[in-house]
Design a protein around this motif. Structure first.
Motif, PDB file in Angstrom:
ATOM      1  N   PHE A   8       8.850  -9.721  71.102  1.00  0.00           N
ATOM      2  CA  PHE A   8       9.179  -9.129  72.184  1.00  0.00           C
ATOM      3  C   PHE A   8       7.831  -9.038  72.822  1.00  0.00           C
ATOM      4  O   PHE A   8       7.716  -8.929  74.119  1.00  0.00           O
ATOM      5  CB  PHE A   8       9.948  -7.922  72.287  1.00  0.00           C
ATOM      6  CG  PHE A   8      11.356  -8.109  72.275  1.00  0.00           C
ATOM      7  CD1 PHE A   8      12.104  -9.333  73.199  1.00  0.00           C
ATOM      8  CD2 PHE A   8      12.136  -7.363  71.600  1.00  0.00           C
ATOM      9  CE1 PHE A   8      13.365  -9.356  72.849  1.00  0.00           C
ATOM     10  CE2 PHE A   8      13.555  -7.467  71.578  1.00  0.00           C
ATOM     11  CZ  PHE A   8      14.186  -8.466  72.097  1.00  0.00           C
ATOM     12  N   ASP A  37      13.499  -2.188  77.580  1.00  0.00           N
ATOM     13  CA  ASP A  37      13.443  -3.014  78.741  1.00  0.00           C
ATOM     14  C   ASP A  37      11.936  -3.258  78.686  1.00  0.00           C
ATOM     15  O   ASP A  37      11.279  -2.444  79.488  1.00  0.00           O
ATOM     16  CB  ASP A  37      14.027  -2.588  79.667  1.00  0.00           C
ATOM     17  CG  ASP A  37      13.976  -3.851  80.933  1.00  0.00           C
ATOM     18  OD1 ASP A  37      13.335  -4.590  80.535  1.00  0.00           O
ATOM     19  OD2 ASP A  37      14.405  -3.737  82.142  1.00  0.00           O
ATOM     20  N   ARG A  65      22.201  -1.572  75.728  1.00  0.00           N
ATOM     21  CA  ARG A  65      20.895  -2.344  75.742  1.00  0.00           C
ATOM     22  C   ARG A  65      20.524  -2.869  74.462  1.00  0.00           C
ATOM     23  O   ARG A  65      19.962  -3.800  74.168  1.00  0.00           O
ATOM     24  CB  ARG A  65      19.975  -1.360  76.392  1.00  0.00           C
ATOM     25  CG  ARG A  65      18.682  -1.968  76.583  1.00  0.00           C
ATOM     26  CD  ARG A  65      18.922  -3.241  77.475  1.00  0.00           C
ATOM     27  NE  ARG A  65      17.702  -4.237  77.454  1.00  0.00           N
ATOM     28  CZ  ARG A  65      17.233  -4.576  78.489  1.00  0.00           C
ATOM     29  NH1 ARG A  65      17.706  -4.399  79.643  1.00  0.00           N
ATOM     30  NH2 ARG A  65      16.203  -5.283  78.399  1.00  0.00           N
ATOM     31  N   ALA A  68      22.374  -5.816  73.582  1.00  0.00           N
ATOM     32  CA  ALA A  68      21.796  -6.769  74.198  1.00  0.00           C
ATOM     33  C   ALA A  68      20.398  -7.444  73.856  1.00  0.00           C
ATOM     34  O   ALA A  68      20.256  -8.637  74.155  1.00  0.00           O
ATOM     35  CB  ALA A  68      21.744  -6.521  75.886  1.00  0.00           C
ATOM     36  N   ASN A  69      19.495  -6.506  73.422  1.00  0.00           N
ATOM     37  CA  ASN A  69      18.168  -7.084  72.867  1.00  0.00           C
ATOM     38  C   ASN A  69      18.445  -7.802  71.633  1.00  0.00           C
ATOM     39  O   ASN A  69      17.627  -8.904  71.323  1.00  0.00           O
ATOM     40  CB  ASN A  69      17.262  -5.960  72.593  1.00  0.00           C
ATOM     41  CG  ASN A  69      16.880  -5.202  73.915  1.00  0.00           C
ATOM     42  OD1 ASN A  69      16.972  -5.798  74.947  1.00  0.00           O
ATOM     43  ND2 ASN A  69      16.194  -4.169  73.637  1.00  0.00           N
ATOM     44  N   GLU A  71      21.022  -9.686  70.873  1.00  0.00           N
ATOM     45  CA  GLU A  71      21.613 -10.806  71.289  1.00  0.00           C
ATOM     46  C   GLU A  71      20.610 -11.913  71.952  1.00  0.00           C
ATOM     47  O   GLU A  71      20.440 -13.136  71.379  1.00  0.00           O
ATOM     48  CB  GLU A  71      22.808 -10.891  72.491  1.00  0.00           C
ATOM     49  CG  GLU A  71      23.351 -11.867  72.909  1.00  0.00           C
ATOM     50  CD  GLU A  71      24.416 -12.641  71.966  1.00  0.00           C
ATOM     51  OE1 GLU A  71      24.844 -13.703  72.337  1.00  0.00           O
ATOM     52  OE2 GLU A  71      24.637 -11.873  71.222  1.00  0.00           O
ATOM     53  N   GLU A  72      19.588 -11.411  72.696  1.00  0.00           N
ATOM     54  CA  GLU A  72      18.312 -12.142  73.177  1.00  0.00           C
ATOM     55  C   GLU A  72      17.529 -12.609  71.894  1.00  0.00           C
ATOM     56  O   GLU A  72      17.161 -14.039  72.189  1.00  0.00           O
ATOM     57  CB  GLU A  72      17.511 -11.225  74.072  1.00  0.00           C
ATOM     58  CG  GLU A  72      16.331 -11.981  74.706  1.00  0.00           C
ATOM     59  CD  GLU A  72      15.451 -10.931  75.485  1.00  0.00           C
ATOM     60  OE1 GLU A  72      14.200 -11.483  75.615  1.00  0.00           O
ATOM     61  OE2 GLU A  72      16.038 -10.150  76.280  1.00  0.00           O
ATOM     62  N   LYS A  75      19.620 -15.577  70.280  1.00  0.00           N
ATOM     63  CA  LYS A  75      19.463 -16.839  70.953  1.00  0.00           C
ATOM     64  C   LYS A  75      18.490 -17.616  70.641  1.00  0.00           C
ATOM     65  O   LYS A  75      18.523 -18.824  70.727  1.00  0.00           O
ATOM     66  CB  LYS A  75      19.691 -16.558  72.370  1.00  0.00           C
ATOM     67  CG  LYS A  75      21.093 -16.070  72.958  1.00  0.00           C
ATOM     68  CD  LYS A  75      21.033 -15.739  74.424  1.00  0.00           C
ATOM     69  CE  LYS A  75      22.437 -15.369  74.875  1.00  0.00           C
ATOM     70  NZ  LYS A  75      22.642 -14.719  76.336  1.00  0.00           N
ATOM     71  N   ARG A  76      17.225 -17.042  70.603  1.00  0.00           N
ATOM     72  CA  ARG A  76      15.928 -17.789  70.391  1.00  0.00           C
ATOM     73  C   ARG A  76      16.221 -18.655  69.086  1.00  0.00           C
ATOM     74  O   ARG A  76      15.422 -19.721  68.705  1.00  0.00           O
ATOM     75  CB  ARG A  76      14.703 -16.706  70.110  1.00  0.00           C
ATOM     76  CG  ARG A  76      14.466 -16.044  71.524  1.00  0.00           C
ATOM     77  CD  ARG A  76      13.660 -15.030  71.265  1.00  0.00           C
ATOM     78  NE  ARG A  76      13.104 -14.449  72.427  1.00  0.00           N
ATOM     79  CZ  ARG A  76      12.128 -13.467  72.622  1.00  0.00           C
ATOM     80  NH1 ARG A  76      11.390 -13.358  71.469  1.00  0.00           N
ATOM     81  NH2 ARG A  76      12.005 -12.636  73.557  1.00  0.00           N
ATOM     82  N   SER A  80      23.939 -16.118  67.993  1.00  0.00           N
ATOM     83  CA  SER A  80      24.602 -14.983  68.532  1.00  0.00           C
ATOM     84  C   SER A  80      24.979 -13.981  67.917  1.00  0.00           C
ATOM     85  O   SER A  80      24.902 -13.972  66.779  1.00  0.00           O
ATOM     86  CB  SER A  80      25.724 -15.643  69.580  1.00  0.00           C
ATOM     87  OG  SER A  80      26.697 -15.879  68.635  1.00  0.00           O
TER      88      SER A  80
END
Length: 147
Positions: A8, A37, A65, A68-69, A71-72, A75-76, A80
């Motif tokens: 990140f 975030d 959250r 969600a992180n 999942e992000e 995706k890369r 999923s």
């Protein structure tokens, strides 16, 4: 075999010395994810004078959250949360986590019966004092080859 990694770009990656995610063959390993975030913690817990959390009501927000992180990152790699085969959930308060985890996990995985092996562990401290939850993941890609 080539290994692919993702980060990140937050300071604690280089400070501690690790990657957020690593793909080795058809397996993706996510380091413990938290509710950040960028460099800010989402819904930080209130602390007492000793730096100990006093309120666990933000557990649900932090869990959402965190998923969600994850999942992000997945995706890369073209994956999923549906590709996750195992998760380990580390929490400061198991009762607070169990009160929200079912709903949060069902929403994150998009089904009433998430098809993932899951372990939840109560711990005395996480990386940041205001942090209530951290989750590590392992995902498998069907038919994937080395990056």
């Amino acid at each position: 075999m080539t290994v692919r990694v993702e980060n990140f770009g937050v300071p604690w990656e280089s400070g501690y010395g690790y990657v957020q995610a690593l793909q080795h063959g058809d397996t993706i390993y996510l380091s413990g994810q938290l509710a950040n975030d960028g460099t800010e913690l989402v819904s930080p817990a209130s602390l007492d004078a000793n730096g100990t959390p006093t309120d666990f009501s933000a557990m649900g927000d932090q869990m959402r959250r965190t998923y969600a992180n994850a999942e992000e990152l997945l995706k890369r790699f073209g994956a999923s949360l549906g590709d996750v085969v195992e998760e380990v959930v580390y929490v400061l308060d198991v009762d607070a986590a169990m009160a929200v985890a079912g709903e949060v996990r069902r929403a994150a995985y998009g089904r009433e019966d998430p098809q993932v092996a899951s372990t939840i562990l109560g711990v005395t401290r996480l990386a940041f004092p205001e942090q209530l939850v951290e989750i590590k993941f392992i995902a498998k890609l069907a038919g994937a080859t080395a990056p």
